[in-house]
Design a protein around this motif. Sequence first.
Motif, PDB file in Angstrom:
ATOM      1  N   PHE A 150       0.819  -1.211   0.000  1.00 23.23           N
ATOM      2  CA  PHE A 150       0.000   0.000   0.000  1.00 23.23           C
ATOM      3  C   PHE A 150       0.859   1.269   0.000  1.00 23.23           C
ATOM      4  O   PHE A 150       0.330   2.379   0.093  1.00 23.23           O
ATOM      5  CB  PHE A 150      -0.921   0.020   1.224  1.00 23.23           C
ATOM      6  CG  PHE A 150      -2.003  -1.024   1.188  1.00 23.23           C
ATOM      7  CD1 PHE A 150      -3.220  -0.762   0.577  1.00 23.23           C
ATOM      8  CD2 PHE A 150      -1.802  -2.276   1.756  1.00 23.23           C
ATOM      9  CE1 PHE A 150      -4.223  -1.719   0.536  1.00 23.23           C
ATOM     10  CE2 PHE A 150      -2.796  -3.243   1.720  1.00 23.23           C
ATOM     11  CZ  PHE A 150      -4.008  -2.969   1.110  1.00 23.23           C
ATOM     12  N   SER A 153       0.078   4.459  -2.557  1.00 22.13           N
ATOM     13  CA  SER A 153      -1.013   5.397  -2.276  1.00 22.13           C
ATOM     14  C   SER A 153      -0.805   6.138  -0.956  1.00 22.13           C
ATOM     15  O   SER A 153      -1.109   7.328  -0.842  1.00 22.13           O
ATOM     16  CB  SER A 153      -2.357   4.656  -2.257  1.00 22.13           C
ATOM     17  OG  SER A 153      -2.338   3.594  -1.325  1.00 22.13           O
ATOM     18  N   HIS A 275      -6.331   2.450  -3.164  1.00 20.90           N
ATOM     19  CA  HIS A 275      -5.422   1.416  -3.665  1.00 20.90           C
ATOM     20  C   HIS A 275      -6.183   0.125  -3.958  1.00 20.90           C
ATOM     21  O   HIS A 275      -6.003  -0.492  -5.012  1.00 20.90           O
ATOM     22  CB  HIS A 275      -4.329   1.154  -2.626  1.00 20.90           C
ATOM     23  CG  HIS A 275      -3.327   0.114  -3.043  1.00 20.90           C
ATOM     24  ND1 HIS A 275      -2.168   0.427  -3.711  1.00 20.90           N
ATOM     25  CD2 HIS A 275      -3.323  -1.240  -2.892  1.00 20.90           C
ATOM     26  CE1 HIS A 275      -1.493  -0.683  -3.954  1.00 20.90           C
ATOM     27  NE2 HIS A 275      -2.167  -1.704  -3.461  1.00 20.90           N
TER      28      HIS A 275
END
Length: 291
Positions: A150, A153, A275
């Motif tokens: 992640f 993002s 995301h």
Amino acid sequence: MLAAMLESDGQRFQYEIPTCPGDGSPWTVGYPGCIEKSMAIFPLIMRYKFADVCKAAFCINSWHQNRSAQSCIVSLNTALISAEAFGENPITTYEDFKTFYRELDKLNLVSFREDYVIPVLGHTKLCFKGRWWPALHGCGMVHEYSRLCFANSICQEAGKSDEFESLLSYVASMTTLLEGAGWDGEEVGDIALHMPTASHWGNTARWFEESPYAQLPSDVLEVLSNKDKPVENAHFVKRADTTYPLFNPSILIDYLGFCCELLDTKALTGAVDSHLAFNADSFYTSNILDR
């Protein structure tokens, strides 16, 4: 910091023990006993030149057979960030290094709490800003790799994409010059400290000579050498205006954690959701509509 005095060869040396702000207890979250072990290590490391002992520690801690001995890694790093005085003995040759290692091995004992860690160093990849980068992460118990996915993002939302990319470049150079720390996918044996090979010592020495960590942004170095954090989150140590690296496989996830702290709950949730939505849409487009 708690100040302590140790004696060696008739001399007294200052030693600062990282403490938890507020209650004065040793500042570690997951490695009980590492503070005490670091104090046992100090009389050894204070004989050597600081830059040389940093290089030796990085070599030992990054060697693939030692990655499961996590408390030993943390203890050695803690000694380096806490000690105030060092000597003049060099660690230049592999023979010098072996002498240092043999003495350290008697002091830095493996904890019974250790778990097996897959010693990845560039063996897994992380997609960031449209490019696949060699990744470095530690124990799978806390799902580090899945959380790192992640990063794109989260770092963008936090305004830290360039900084995180600089860390990925740093890890990539480490992966290349250390040649994956000698691991080729085989099963690692017992959890213990092992003597790194002469080639790994040579690779580490060359990596220190090239010093790619000197190219990292100053604010990144500041975040990753913050003494207010637990000792297991230390990645760099500064002495005489020079910064030296500590091997710590949590470097990427720790900086990502810093980025998360910059965001409020709504912004962080939004970054994660965007995301997931992007990847779900990509999966649907490529696997459903294209049939």
